[in-house]
Design a protein around this motif. Structure first.
Motif, short mmCIF file in Angstrom:
data_model
loop_
_atom_site.label_atom_id
_atom_site.label_comp_id
_atom_site.label_asym_id
_atom_site.label_seq_id
_atom_site.Cartn_x
_atom_site.Cartn_y
_atom_site.Cartn_z
N ALA A 94 0.99 -20.38 -24.43
CA ALA A 94 0.71 -21.69 -25.38
C ALA A 94 1.87 -22.85 -24.93
O ALA A 94 1.13 -23.98 -24.73
CB ALA A 94 0.73 -21.37 -26.79
N ALA A 95 2.96 -22.32 -24.75
CA ALA A 95 3.85 -23.39 -24.44
C ALA A 95 3.87 -23.92 -22.90
O ALA A 95 3.70 -25.05 -22.63
CB ALA A 95 5.26 -22.74 -24.33
N ARG A 96 3.37 -22.83 -22.16
CA ARG A 96 2.86 -23.27 -20.55
C ARG A 96 1.62 -24.21 -20.87
O ARG A 96 1.52 -25.20 -19.82
CB ARG A 96 2.77 -22.11 -19.63
N ALA A 97 0.81 -23.92 -21.42
CA ALA A 97 -0.54 -24.58 -21.40
C ALA A 97 -0.37 -26.09 -22.05
O ALA A 97 -1.09 -26.90 -21.33
CB ALA A 97 -1.76 -24.04 -22.22
N ARG A 98 0.56 -26.06 -22.80
CA ARG A 98 0.93 -27.66 -23.07
C ARG A 98 1.72 -28.65 -22.57
O ARG A 98 1.99 -29.72 -22.89
CB ARG A 98 1.20 -27.70 -24.64
N CYS A 99 2.19 -28.15 -21.50
CA CYS A 99 3.31 -28.75 -20.81
C CYS A 99 3.11 -29.41 -19.39
O CYS A 99 2.31 -28.34 -18.62
CB CYS A 99 4.64 -27.83 -20.61
N ALA A 100 3.30 -30.37 -18.99
CA ALA A 100 2.79 -31.05 -17.64
C ALA A 100 3.84 -30.96 -16.75
O ALA A 100 3.78 -31.49 -15.81
CB ALA A 100 2.25 -32.30 -18.14
N HIS A 130 14.18 -27.78 -17.78
CA HIS A 130 14.15 -26.46 -18.46
C HIS A 130 14.30 -25.07 -17.74
O HIS A 130 13.76 -25.15 -16.50
CB HIS A 130 13.09 -26.46 -19.44
N ALA A 131 15.20 -24.10 -18.06
CA ALA A 131 15.64 -23.11 -17.13
C ALA A 131 15.96 -21.93 -17.76
O ALA A 131 16.21 -21.71 -19.11
CB ALA A 131 16.39 -23.19 -15.95
N SER A 132 15.55 -20.78 -17.36
CA SER A 132 16.03 -19.52 -17.90
C SER A 132 17.48 -19.40 -18.15
O SER A 132 18.25 -20.00 -17.51
CB SER A 132 15.61 -18.24 -16.80
N VAL A 133 17.75 -19.00 -19.26
CA VAL A 133 19.22 -18.63 -19.90
C VAL A 133 19.53 -17.22 -19.07
O VAL A 133 18.62 -16.24 -19.05
CB VAL A 133 19.29 -18.45 -21.30
N ALA A 134 20.88 -17.25 -18.51
CA ALA A 134 21.48 -16.16 -18.06
C ALA A 134 20.54 -15.65 -16.80
O ALA A 134 19.87 -16.21 -16.19
CB ALA A 134 21.91 -15.07 -19.03
N SER A 135 20.09 -14.20 -17.04
CA SER A 135 19.17 -13.49 -16.19
C SER A 135 18.02 -13.02 -17.01
O SER A 135 17.69 -11.89 -16.81
CB SER A 135 19.75 -12.19 -15.42
N ASP A 152 7.68 -31.78 -23.65
CA ASP A 152 8.24 -33.02 -22.68
C ASP A 152 8.87 -32.64 -21.27
O ASP A 152 9.27 -33.44 -20.69
CB ASP A 152 8.66 -34.30 -23.39
N THR A 153 9.03 -31.27 -21.09
CA THR A 153 9.81 -30.89 -20.11
C THR A 153 9.08 -31.49 -18.66
O THR A 153 8.06 -31.56 -18.65
CB THR A 153 9.77 -29.49 -19.80
N GLN A 154 10.10 -31.85 -17.85
CA GLN A 154 9.44 -32.43 -16.40
C GLN A 154 9.64 -31.36 -15.18
O GLN A 154 8.96 -31.33 -14.29
CB GLN A 154 10.12 -33.82 -16.14
N PHE A 155 10.67 -30.66 -15.19
CA PHE A 155 10.83 -29.53 -14.19
C PHE A 155 11.19 -28.42 -14.96
O PHE A 155 12.08 -28.45 -15.92
CB PHE A 155 12.07 -29.94 -13.29
#
Length: 472
Positions: A94-100, A130-135, A152-155
């Motif tokens: 759902a988070a992926r679907a709502r984010c451009a 936004h990026a993965s934390v640790a591994s 509202d993440t852009q990358f």
């Protein structure tokens, strides 16, 4: 702005919650939980339901559960679902679907986390990143990272890992990246794969979720490049190569100084000089891939080339630290290279090259020593003894002053070492604690490298405790 409301989370998961709430983060661990987080009661080594009461006491906005745990009030803000892990996956989707955002997924036998952090560093200067934390790169780490992604993440950068066949494709399909990157293909997790080609095919599955019109950033120097290219072509991807033999983003030469790697490159045919604020050919090669990825994400690779110097390796992955033995004596210090998070033949060779290259011009018999403390490389399959023994013939290792070995597998390396550089061998990491201070002197440069399961990170902690540390 809230990351999740009760209404949004219910809609995403199909769960039930009797009371409204707003969450500003997502946590799976009460030790790091922040007030306002949604606590996800995953069942892994321990059942997260046992910690729901504690999470709520620490200020969790709500808890994602399969049942109301004992000791938790009926009025508590619980989002109840049939399966917590599946609900976390649903939240992620759902988070992926709502984010451009422009989304990138990175995998590889070596260098996933450091490359992900390089990308995070340079993209943060070009947009909300936004990026993965640790591994966090597995079946729960990827959906957790997705669920934490602001709308509202852009990358967005996702690290995807694997231990066994069939793991990468479903995670890529969950992430739906616009760009995928493979750092390298090397012998790792060989217990689960019959050959290097098998590993390449699994890594190539990173394209499974690639969005139409997407790009694949591929390591031109690996012998299995044809497998990667064919998988990318089958998905209709635009292919961009990086490395020392690549056409698009080529590393042409490098010099490693005390704390800087100077890179000469050709970027789309144009000459360029870049600097990394650390040592390592492997980091330099992956920096070429980072610039290719930034371009594919419609970012600015020229700006990224400058900002690469802002990046430092994460803890346990080649981070260099200065350990002061006496704050009153400016000469009483040594250098620690913490590379204790993971190891396979490729990453071990890269780490030894860094240590061997450190200030060669200053190395004399009376000068600073270069010391390696090497732990077992795990999951190498039936040839593990031979692979460990072959390490003793590594050209960079043979230039070192002392090599200590840790673990039953590394005994094969120890037995094959030249007597002039053979140090101590211990069965377990903690055994090296005895007399550790006598193994290191002021001016030394000490590399600690091994698989996580070898527990050589304990040695890193013990070395740090010899003095006061700081990053150079």
């Amino acid at each position: 702005m809230a990351l999740w409301t009760a209404f949004e989370a219910q809609a995403a998961t199909g769960g039930y919650c009797a009371a409204p709430w707003e969450a500003y983060g997502v946590s799976i661990d009460t030790r790091t939980l922040q007030p306002g987080d949604l606590f996800v009661a995953l069942t892994a080594a321990r059942d997260g339901h046992d910690f729901v009461a504690q999470a709520l006491e620490k200020g969790a906005a709500a808890a994602l559960v399969e049942r109301r745990p004992d000791g938790v009030a009926e009025t508590a803000p619980l989002l109840i679902v049939p399966d917590v892990l599946q609900a976390l996956i649903d939240l992620g989707r759902a988070a992926r679907a709502r984010c451009a955002a422009k989304v990138l997924a990175v995998t590889g036998s070596v260098g996933k986390t450091s490359t992900k952090e390089m990308l995070r560093t340079v993209l943060e200067f070009q947009g909300r990143t936004h990026a993965s934390v640790a591994s966090y790169n597995n079946h729960w780490g990827v959906p957790l990272t997705l669920a934490r992604m602001p709308a509202d993440t852009q990358f967005a950068i996702f690290e995807i890992g694997m231990n066994h066949p069939g793991e990468i494709a479903p995670l890529s399909e969950m992430v739906q990246p616009h760009v995928v990157m493979i750092t390298t293909v090397a012998p790792a997790h060989m217990e689960a794969f019959e050959s290097l080609e098998g590993i390449a095919r699994e890594k190539a599955d990173i394209v499974a979720g690639l969005m139409p019109g997407g790009a694949a950033i591929l390591p031109a120097d690996v012998p299995t490049i044809d497998i990667l290219v064919q998988a990318a072509l089958a998905k209709g991807a635009t292919i961009v190569g990086f490395g020392e033999t690549a056409d698009a983003f080529r590393l042409t030469a490098l010099e490693m100084h005390h704390d800087v790697t100077v890179i000469q490159a050709r970027l789309r045919g144009a000459p360029a000089v870049l600097r990394l604020n650390t040592l390592g050919r492997h980091f330099a090669v992956n920096a070429m891939g980072v610039l290719a990825a930034v371009e594919a994400l419609s970012g600015d690779p020229t700006r990224a080339a400058v900002d690469l110097f802002r990046w430092h390796p994460p803890a346990g992955r080649g981070r260099r630290e200065t350990v002061s033995l006496d704050p009153a004596d400016t000469n009483a210090y040594f250098e620690l290279i913490d590379d204790a998070y993971n190891a396979n033949p490729a990453s071990m060779a890269a780490a030894l090259e860094v240590l061997a290259a450190s200030d060669r011009q200053e190395q004399t018999r009376q000068g600073p020593r270069r010391i390696a403390i090497l732990g077992d490389m795990l999951e190498l399959g039936q040839e593990e003894a031979q692979i460990h023994a072959q390490l003793a013939g590594n050209n960079h290792l043979l230039t070192l002053d002392v090599v200590h070995c840790v673990g039953p597998r590394m005994r094969a390396c120890y037995d094959a070492l030249p007597a002039a550089i053979r140090g101590r061998w211990v069965q377990e990491a903690q055994e090296l604690a005895s007399g550790l201070g006598e193994l290191i002197a002021p001016g030394d440069r000490v590399l600690v490298k091994g698989s996580l399961g070898s527990k050589v990170s304990l040695i890193v902690d013990l070395i740090r405790n010899l003095g006061h540390r700081s990053q150079p």
